[in-house]
Design a protein around this motif. Structure first.
Motif, PDB file in Angstrom:
ATOM      1  N   LEU A 180     -56.952 -61.539  17.084  1.00  0.00           N
ATOM      2  CA  LEU A 180     -57.188 -60.653  15.965  1.00  0.00           C
ATOM      3  C   LEU A 180     -56.752 -61.193  14.581  1.00  0.00           C
ATOM      4  N   GLY A 181     -57.776 -61.696  13.763  1.00  0.00           N
ATOM      5  CA  GLY A 181     -57.582 -62.439  12.613  1.00  0.00           C
ATOM      6  C   GLY A 181     -57.565 -61.603  11.190  1.00  0.00           C
ATOM      7  N   HIS A 182     -56.651 -61.475  10.559  1.00  0.00           N
ATOM      8  CA  HIS A 182     -56.544 -60.411   9.373  1.00  0.00           C
ATOM      9  C   HIS A 182     -56.499 -61.592   8.211  1.00  0.00           C
ATOM     10  N   SER A 183     -57.682 -61.216   7.084  1.00  0.00           N
ATOM     11  CA  SER A 183     -57.418 -62.299   5.838  1.00  0.00           C
ATOM     12  C   SER A 183     -57.508 -63.642   6.162  1.00  0.00           C
ATOM     13  N   TRP A 184     -56.498 -64.320   5.664  1.00  0.00           N
ATOM     14  CA  TRP A 184     -56.420 -65.793   6.028  1.00  0.00           C
ATOM     15  C   TRP A 184     -56.524 -65.984   7.410  1.00  0.00           C
ATOM     16  N   THR A 223     -50.915 -55.826  24.951  1.00  0.00           N
ATOM     17  CA  THR A 223     -49.786 -56.237  24.536  1.00  0.00           C
ATOM     18  C   THR A 223     -49.766 -57.180  23.114  1.00  0.00           C
ATOM     19  N   VAL A 224     -49.412 -56.839  22.338  1.00  0.00           N
ATOM     20  CA  VAL A 224     -49.485 -57.378  20.757  1.00  0.00           C
ATOM     21  C   VAL A 224     -48.424 -58.101  20.329  1.00  0.00           C
ATOM     22  N   VAL A 225     -49.084 -59.597  19.991  1.00  0.00           N
ATOM     23  CA  VAL A 225     -47.877 -60.318  19.532  1.00  0.00           C
ATOM     24  C   VAL A 225     -48.079 -60.950  18.224  1.00  0.00           C
ATOM     25  N   HIS A 226     -47.160 -60.675  17.304  1.00  0.00           N
ATOM     26  CA  HIS A 226     -47.215 -61.152  16.343  1.00  0.00           C
ATOM     27  C   HIS A 226     -46.499 -62.460  16.029  1.00  0.00           C
ATOM     28  N   TRP A 227     -47.142 -63.662  15.380  1.00  0.00           N
ATOM     29  CA  TRP A 227     -46.661 -64.953  15.036  1.00  0.00           C
ATOM     30  C   TRP A 227     -46.359 -64.869  13.601  1.00  0.00           C
ATOM     31  N   ASP A 228     -45.226 -65.388  13.147  1.00  0.00           N
ATOM     32  CA  ASP A 228     -45.008 -65.679  11.789  1.00  0.00           C
ATOM     33  C   ASP A 228     -45.416 -67.203  11.723  1.00  0.00           C
ATOM     34  N   GLN A 229     -46.352 -67.554  11.047  1.00  0.00           N
ATOM     35  CA  GLN A 229     -47.016 -68.968  11.066  1.00  0.00           C
ATOM     36  C   GLN A 229     -46.136 -69.911  10.459  1.00  0.00           C
ATOM     37  N   ARG A 230     -46.045 -71.297  10.907  1.00  0.00           N
ATOM     38  CA  ARG A 230     -45.368 -72.125   9.901  1.00  0.00           C
ATOM     39  C   ARG A 230     -45.684 -71.787   8.750  1.00  0.00           C
ATOM     40  N   THR A 290     -46.818 -51.786  26.291  1.00  0.00           N
ATOM     41  CA  THR A 290     -46.450 -50.816  27.213  1.00  0.00           C
ATOM     42  C   THR A 290     -46.633 -51.094  28.587  1.00  0.00           C
ATOM     43  N   ASN A 291     -47.406 -52.104  28.877  1.00  0.00           N
ATOM     44  CA  ASN A 291     -47.665 -52.530  30.340  1.00  0.00           C
ATOM     45  C   ASN A 291     -48.046 -53.941  30.241  1.00  0.00           C
ATOM     46  N   TYR A 292     -47.599 -54.655  31.336  1.00  0.00           N
ATOM     47  CA  TYR A 292     -47.742 -56.083  31.306  1.00  0.00           C
ATOM     48  C   TYR A 292     -48.901 -56.256  31.898  1.00  0.00           C
ATOM     49  N   ASN A 293     -49.972 -55.290  32.490  1.00  0.00           N
ATOM     50  CA  ASN A 293     -51.105 -55.661  32.977  1.00  0.00           C
ATOM     51  C   ASN A 293     -52.195 -55.574  31.944  1.00  0.00           C
ATOM     52  N   ASN A 294     -51.757 -55.129  30.768  1.00  0.00           N
ATOM     53  CA  ASN A 294     -52.866 -54.976  29.493  1.00  0.00           C
ATOM     54  C   ASN A 294     -53.298 -56.430  28.715  1.00  0.00           C
ATOM     55  N   PRO A 295     -54.319 -56.374  28.349  1.00  0.00           N
ATOM     56  CA  PRO A 295     -54.782 -57.842  27.780  1.00  0.00           C
ATOM     57  C   PRO A 295     -53.871 -58.030  26.698  1.00  0.00           C
ATOM     58  N   VAL A 296     -53.672 -59.394  26.334  1.00  0.00           N
ATOM     59  CA  VAL A 296     -52.772 -59.772  25.408  1.00  0.00           C
ATOM     60  C   VAL A 296     -53.458 -60.053  23.969  1.00  0.00           C
ATOM     61  N   MET A 297     -53.131 -59.532  23.086  1.00  0.00           N
ATOM     62  CA  MET A 297     -53.686 -59.620  21.704  1.00  0.00           C
ATOM     63  C   MET A 297     -52.709 -60.538  20.664  1.00  0.00           C
ATOM     64  N   LEU A 298     -53.063 -61.693  20.129  1.00  0.00           N
ATOM     65  CA  LEU A 298     -52.354 -62.339  19.178  1.00  0.00           C
ATOM     66  C   LEU A 298     -52.991 -61.996  17.703  1.00  0.00           C
ATOM     67  N   PHE A 299     -52.034 -61.286  17.081  1.00  0.00           N
ATOM     68  CA  PHE A 299     -52.474 -61.087  15.601  1.00  0.00           C
ATOM     69  C   PHE A 299     -51.966 -62.128  14.600  1.00  0.00           C
ATOM     70  N   LEU A 300     -52.862 -62.702  14.086  1.00  0.00           N
ATOM     71  CA  LEU A 300     -52.962 -63.810  13.028  1.00  0.00           C
ATOM     72  C   LEU A 300     -52.931 -63.130  11.563  1.00  0.00           C
ATOM     73  N   HIS A 301     -51.722 -63.383  10.804  1.00  0.00           N
ATOM     74  CA  HIS A 301     -51.472 -62.589   9.647  1.00  0.00           C
ATOM     75  C   HIS A 301     -52.138 -63.356   8.467  1.00  0.00           C
ATOM     76  N   GLY A 302     -52.159 -62.528   7.262  1.00  0.00           N
ATOM     77  CA  GLY A 302     -52.814 -62.978   6.317  1.00  0.00           C
ATOM     78  C   GLY A 302     -52.223 -64.143   5.246  1.00  0.00           C
ATOM     79  N   GLY A 303     -52.524 -64.061   4.034  1.00  0.00           N
ATOM     80  CA  GLY A 303     -51.689 -64.916   3.276  1.00  0.00           C
ATOM     81  C   GLY A 303     -52.645 -66.071   2.479  1.00  0.00           C
ATOM     82  N   PRO A 304     -52.401 -67.344   2.991  1.00  0.00           N
ATOM     83  CA  PRO A 304     -51.217 -67.868   3.949  1.00  0.00           C
ATOM     84  C   PRO A 304     -50.009 -67.383   3.431  1.00  0.00           C
ATOM     85  N   GLY A 305     -49.021 -67.208   4.166  1.00  0.00           N
ATOM     86  CA  GLY A 305     -47.674 -67.159   3.962  1.00  0.00           C
ATOM     87  C   GLY A 305     -47.285 -65.810   3.852  1.00  0.00           C
TER      88      GLY A 305
END
Length: 324
Positions: free
Chosen positions: A112-116, A63-70, A29-44
């Motif tokens: 932020l890392g969840h599970s894997w 600002t939350v960023v989800h990355w679908d990992q390789r 909602t705001n470009y001035n907010n800190p950026v959080m990269l969410f690392l999903h579980g699995g792997p996969g």
């Protein structure tokens, strides 16, 4: 993709990361907010599909960023034969962080890392502490074999308490668990254990309501279902790595502030193991949050209490100029 709350930041994109096109989903909602990269579980297991269920409040603060990992989700769909190893994943993550720092003009990124993702995140912050403002571990993995042993014993304890002879028979039929070898037999046993644990609310329960939640995701494509099915095969190297993963075998010294948010009902990555490790950890600052009535999907099980923890963390860290 629908942006119902009309967020200022709400976009999907493919970015060239370490030689292949990889998927990122941004919301805030705001470009001035800190950026959080969410690392999903699995792997996969792409958790970008579940973001709509828990993170709307987060976006007022981060600002939350989800990355679908390789090897996962939309990145796997785009790159069907590009399977990950841990070395490749660390390089991928480094390049994602560099991209986000440039895109949002930040000196550092929150991980932020969840599970894997907590295993991947823990390795990364050891190697590249200068890139990270602080770290949040959710469903934190410390020792995978110990996780499985403790989770198995907890399931057995509840089955005996309930006098469920049928489930006790199923458990005994699996034989020794987890054993000391990663192979197809272990994976079959693990899947059976998860079903039993799910029944007793000790692990993620792949119920009908969970499937409905996936189909309600505003970023779902039918190809995501196919990618989810292929996830285990695509991540076999990472699963083998994770089986032997043990943070206790490494230095417990960290150079970034460390936060753990753990579910009190999480026996998939048992919170008691992470608690014990956290006590021995050394960091510039550390704090652990134990969320009642929450399991492995802590942020979905208790979204308000999870958000309260994030607010507390943000209030502690927001004066850190390195975030901006």
């Amino acid at each position: 993709m629908k942006n119902k709350p009309n967020r200022l930041i709400y976009s999907e994109e493919y970015v060239c990361i370490n030689g292949i096109e990889q998927y990122l989903f941004h919301s805030g909602t705001n470009y001035n907010n800190p950026v959080m990269l969410f690392l999903h579980g699995g792997p996969g297991s792409a958790e970008s599909l579940f973001a709509y269920m828990f993170q709307e409040k987060w976006e007022d603060v981060f600002t939350v960023v989800h990355w679908d990992q390789r090897g996962t989700g939309k990145t796997l769909t785009k790159n069907k034969d590009k399977y990950p190893t841990i070395e490749v994943m660390i390089k991928d993550l480094f390049e994602v962080v560099q991209y986000l720092k440039k895109k949002y003009n930040r000196k550092k990124i929150i991980i932020l890392g969840h599970s894997w993702g907590s295993a991947l995140g823990s390795i990364f912050i050891k190697q590249y502490p200068e890139e990270v403002a602080y770290y949040i571990g959710v469903g934190q993995v410390i020792n995978m074999i110990e996780n499985e042993r403790v989770g198995y014993e907890k399931a057995k304890e509840l089955i005996i308490q309930c006098n469920d002879k049928k489930d006790l028979k199923k458990l005994k039929a699996l034989g020794e668990y987890p054993g000391d070898k990663f192979d197809d037999n272990f994976m079959k046993k693990c899947m059976n254990i998860r079903k039993i644990q799910g029944k007793y609310n000790l692990a993620v329960n792949l119920s009908f309501s969970m499937l409905i939640s996936v189909f309600k995701s505003p970023i779902l494509k039918f190809s995501d279902i196919s990618a989810a099915i292929k996830g285990s095969k695509a991540n076999k190297n990472l699963l083998a790595f994770l089986f032997q993963f043990d943070l206790n075998s490494e230095s417990k010294e960290y150079k970034v502030p460390m936060y753990y948010i753990l579910g009190e009902n999480d026996w998939q990555t048992p919170y008691v193991i992470a608690e014990k490790y956290f006590e021995k950890m050394n960091a510039p600052y550390k704090k652990l949050y134990l969320i009642p009535s929450a399991g492995h999907m802590t942020m979905i099980d208790q979204p308000d209490l999870f958000f309260d923890a994030l607010i507390d963390i943000n209030n502690k860290e927001k004066t850190n100029i390195d975030l901006y």
